[in-house]
Design a protein around this motif. Structure first.
Motif, PDB file in Angstrom:
ATOM      1  N   ARG A 144      23.014 -20.118  12.397  1.00 43.15           N
ATOM      2  CA  ARG A 144      23.824 -21.194  11.827  1.00 43.15           C
ATOM      3  C   ARG A 144      23.216 -22.531  12.215  1.00 43.15           C
ATOM      4  O   ARG A 144      22.678 -22.680  13.316  1.00 43.15           O
ATOM      5  N   VAL A 146      23.843 -27.055  11.592  1.00 39.73           N
ATOM      6  CA  VAL A 146      24.838 -28.076  11.260  1.00 39.73           C
ATOM      7  C   VAL A 146      24.262 -28.989  10.188  1.00 39.73           C
ATOM      8  O   VAL A 146      23.161 -29.540  10.349  1.00 39.73           O
ATOM      9  N   GLN A 150      28.995 -30.186   9.355  1.00 39.65           N
ATOM     10  CA  GLN A 150      29.624 -28.873   9.230  1.00 39.65           C
ATOM     11  C   GLN A 150      28.632 -27.768   9.601  1.00 39.65           C
ATOM     12  O   GLN A 150      27.458 -27.843   9.252  1.00 39.65           O
ATOM     13  N   GLN A 151      29.120 -26.745  10.301  1.00 42.30           N
ATOM     14  CA  GLN A 151      28.269 -25.606  10.610  1.00 42.30           C
ATOM     15  C   GLN A 151      28.210 -24.663   9.417  1.00 42.30           C
ATOM     16  O   GLN A 151      29.246 -24.297   8.845  1.00 42.30           O
ATOM     17  N   SER A 198      17.080 -28.722  11.357  1.00 45.54           N
ATOM     18  CA  SER A 198      18.395 -29.059  11.901  1.00 45.54           C
ATOM     19  C   SER A 198      18.224 -29.272  13.394  1.00 45.54           C
ATOM     20  O   SER A 198      17.408 -28.599  14.027  1.00 45.54           O
ATOM     21  N   SER A 200      20.534 -28.652  15.473  1.00 45.28           N
ATOM     22  CA  SER A 200      21.435 -27.697  16.119  1.00 45.28           C
ATOM     23  C   SER A 200      21.183 -26.315  15.530  1.00 45.28           C
ATOM     24  O   SER A 200      21.173 -26.154  14.304  1.00 45.28           O
ATOM     25  N   GLU A 202      22.131 -22.097  16.137  1.00 46.04           N
ATOM     26  CA  GLU A 202      22.871 -21.030  16.819  1.00 46.04           C
ATOM     27  C   GLU A 202      22.435 -19.692  16.239  1.00 46.04           C
ATOM     28  O   GLU A 202      22.345 -19.543  15.021  1.00 46.04           O
ATOM     29  N   THR A 219      19.946 -27.144  21.050  1.00 46.93           N
ATOM     30  CA  THR A 219      19.802 -28.371  20.275  1.00 46.93           C
ATOM     31  C   THR A 219      18.359 -28.866  20.385  1.00 46.93           C
ATOM     32  O   THR A 219      17.620 -28.476  21.311  1.00 46.93           O
TER      33      THR A 219
END
Length: 227
Positions: A144, A146, A150-151, A198, A200, A202, A219
């Motif tokens: 995922r 951001v 929004q994720q 991105s 960020s 995950e 990050t």
């Protein structure tokens, strides 16, 4: 590079430390050769060199491995890719997560150099490979990012789309087990909506049989690109 993992097995957790001095990225690791050839042509159209073999094993310096939740990259052109991460400790194979974070601008010049340029985040939890080997193809990797605050899901796919870790290991070691102190990342699935950066990222390895997951997030600090 010393890495530390919390191993989840049989409802219990234990701590494991490993010293890695050889890190291998197994690229072009999909099972569908026609799909791989199509992707090779897509990338060639935007200037990414064709691989010399499929799968192709890239060596990356072990000091690029990190379990920090924060990395730094020069310029805004890098992005992550979720992959399973396998290693041997005490004669047993384990699985965790890594991100093949790559500089996409440099990738059109040299895939190997673009991989070497960026740190490779590694998760801090692991499973015994034997605990999931029997239903490996059912496991799901996803990531995922951001966007606009929004994720969103960036990647998602079952491991049935990728070659088995044992097959990738055999291709690298000529049929021998993965040596101690050696780790390998085992390929990725496509980005939903295309590859894009991105700050960020995950990642997750999900086992639908047990409902459990391995997760890691990090990050990216973007450093200025100066001449």
């Amino acid at each position: 590079m010393k890495l530390a993992f919390t191993v989840e097995a049989a409802g219990r957790t234990s701590q494991l430390q490993v010293d890695i001095d050889t890190f291998v990225i197994a690229g072009w690791a999909g099972r569908d050769r026609a799909a791989i050839d199509h992707h090779i042509e897509e990338l060639a159209a935007i200037g990414v060199p064709r691989p010399s073999a499929v799968p192709l094993y890239y060596r990356v310096a072990e000091n690029q491995l990190t379990q920090s939740p924060r990395i730094q990259a020069v310029g805004p052109h890098s992005s992550g890719e979720v992959e399973t991460f396998v290693f041997t400790a005490g004669g047993e194979l384990y699985v965790s997560l890594t991100s093949d974070h790559t500089d996409r601008k440099l990738e059109s010049h040299s895939v190997a150099l673009s991989k070497q340029l960026c740190a490779k985040p590694v998760g801090t939890t692991a499973w015994r490979f034997a605990d999931v080997a029997g239903h490996w193809d059912e496991l799901v990797i996803r990531s995922r990012i951001v966007e606009d605050g929004q994720q969103v899901v960036y990647q998602e796919g079952a491991l049935s789309a990728l070659r088995l870790p044992v097959e990738l290991i055999n291709g690298y070691t000529n049929g021998r087990p993965l040596p101690e102190r050696c780790a390998m990342s085992c390929g990725t699935v496509g980005a939903i909506g295309g590859i894009r950066p991105s700050t960020s990222f995950e990642m997750e390895l999900f086992d639908p049989r047990s409902g459990r997951s391995l997760r890691h997030a990090y990050t990216v600090d973007v450093l200025p690109e100066v001449a």
